[in-house]
Design an enzyme around this catalytic site. Structure first.
Site, PDB file in Angstrom:
ATOM      1  N   HIS A 162       0.828  -1.214   0.000  1.00  0.00           N
ATOM      2  CA  HIS A 162       0.000   0.000   0.000  1.00  0.00           C
ATOM      3  C   HIS A 162       0.861   1.263   0.000  1.00  0.00           C
ATOM      4  CE1 HIS A 162      -3.045   2.940   1.031  1.00  0.00           C
ATOM      5  NE2 HIS A 162      -2.321   3.277   2.094  1.00  0.00           N
ATOM      6  N   HIS A 167       1.126   4.700  -2.755  1.00  0.00           N
ATOM      7  CA  HIS A 167       1.485   6.111  -2.562  1.00  0.00           C
ATOM      8  C   HIS A 167       2.719   6.565  -3.342  1.00  0.00           C
ATOM      9  CE1 HIS A 167      -1.484   7.395   0.366  1.00  0.00           C
ATOM     10  NE2 HIS A 167      -1.337   6.243   1.011  1.00  0.00           N
ATOM     11  N   GLU A 208      -6.590   8.988  -0.773  1.00  0.00           N
ATOM     12  CA  GLU A 208      -6.695   7.578  -0.385  1.00  0.00           C
ATOM     13  C   GLU A 208      -7.753   6.836  -1.212  1.00  0.00           C
ATOM     14  OE1 GLU A 208      -5.021   5.514   1.247  1.00  0.00           O
ATOM     15  OE2 GLU A 208      -3.797   6.639   2.662  1.00  0.00           O
ATOM     16  N   SER A 227      -4.046   0.109  -4.465  1.00  0.00           N
ATOM     17  CA  SER A 227      -3.213  -0.923  -3.839  1.00  0.00           C
ATOM     18  C   SER A 227      -4.041  -2.104  -3.349  1.00  0.00           C
ATOM     19  CB  SER A 227      -2.424  -0.338  -2.665  1.00  0.00           C
ATOM     20  OG  SER A 227      -3.310   0.136  -1.652  1.00  0.00           O
TER      21      SER A 227
END
Length: 297
Positions: A162, A167, A208, A227
């Site tokens: 993730h 990111h 997010e 993700s």
């Protein structure tokens, strides 16, 4: 299915000076003594790190690298269909390895020349203001452990998949990196807990779990979607609403399930004009006014 900087297993120092990551009984690795000890050692590396020093390397096992290889491949297939172009451009710029887990220092070394961002290792919980505020200084707090090998396509908490695939590829994009930075500046600027939570909720529903209309299709740009092997295939089926600062900043949501309400930007420019401008200018007073408007019949 989790909230950045909040939904992490607690980490404590034992009386003997060792570190223990407190996994819940429902965690896939709870009954695996070897995995739990590795989590403890990886957390200890992060706790002992000091900003400015090289990030300590984790000696990942072949089994852990295999998890990365599998997940990286499956996500790349989904990204080709579902990810926005700026994310794909960031991915092409960063060139993360697909056959092994990259070290955070290695990711930082590739990322910093592109957008100025670097990574910091996180053992577990990072307080909201520290996590978001560090973005203003172009630092991103990241875990280093990887999910349990028994369920490679699922994690109950943010792991290195993730943090990096989600990111880092976004942070390799100039436009997304700028949004992360102004989000951090907003977190530094506001003073009340309520205002900080409003800022963080807007982050949750955008960087997010954000989606965007692009080239005649609904695409994803949020790291939490990009993700997640499962969520990236489901996001188009949920309740999609127009980008709305008040709704995002005051929404109550369940962090343990796929998000059932998402907010769509009309374009990258629309995201920058609405969310970027909010983070650039927001204050406690302006956020209080927005929150009050949500309560007005």
């Amino acid at each position: 299915m989790f909230e950045e900087a909040q939904y992490l297993a607690p980490v404590t120092r034992r009386a003997d000076g060792g570190v223990e990551v407190e996994l819940s009984r429902s965690h896939p690795g709870f009954a695996d003594a070897v995995y739990r000890e590795r989590r403890n050692r990886i957390a200890e590396l992060a706790l002992d790190h000091r900003r400015g020093d090289p990030i300590p390397e984790v000696e990942y096992t072949d089994e852990e690298h295999e998890v990365w290889r599998l997940v990286s491949h499956e996500l790349s297939v989904s990204h080709a269909e579902y990810a926005v172009s700026d994310y794909l451009e960031g991915t092409a710029r960063l060139k993360l390895p697909s056959d092994r887990i990259p070290q955070l220092e290695e990711v930082s070394g590739a990322l910093e020349p592109l957008t100025g961002f670097r990574y910091l290792p996180a053992a577990g919980l990072v307080p909201l203001r520290d996590f978001y505020g560090s973005l203003a200084d172009s630092y991103f707090h990241s875990t280093q452990y990887i999910r349990h090998h028994s369920v490679p396509l699922y994690t109950p908490e943010p792991d290195v998949v993730h943090e990096v695939i989600g990111h880092a590829n976004m942070l390799a994009s100039d436009r997304f990196a700028a949004l992360y930075r102004v989000a951090g500046e907003a977190a530094r600027r506001v003073e009340s807990r309520e205002a900080l939570e409003f800022v963080s909720k807007v982050f949750w529903f955008t960087l997010e779990f954000g989606v965007m209309h692009e080239a005649g299709a609904l695409k994803a740009y949020g790291a939490g979607i990009l993700s997640s092997y499962g969520e990236i295939r489901e996001f188009r089926t949920v309740d999609i609403r127009d980008l709305d600062l008040v709704a995002m900043g005051t929404m109550q949501y369940d962090i343990t399930h796929y998000q059932d309400i998402l907010y769509a930007a009309r374009s990258m420019t629309h995201l920058e004009d609405v969310v970027g401008a909010f983070w650039t200018t927001c204050t406690d007073d302006s956020i209080a006014a927005l929150t009050a408007s949500a309560k007005t019949p």
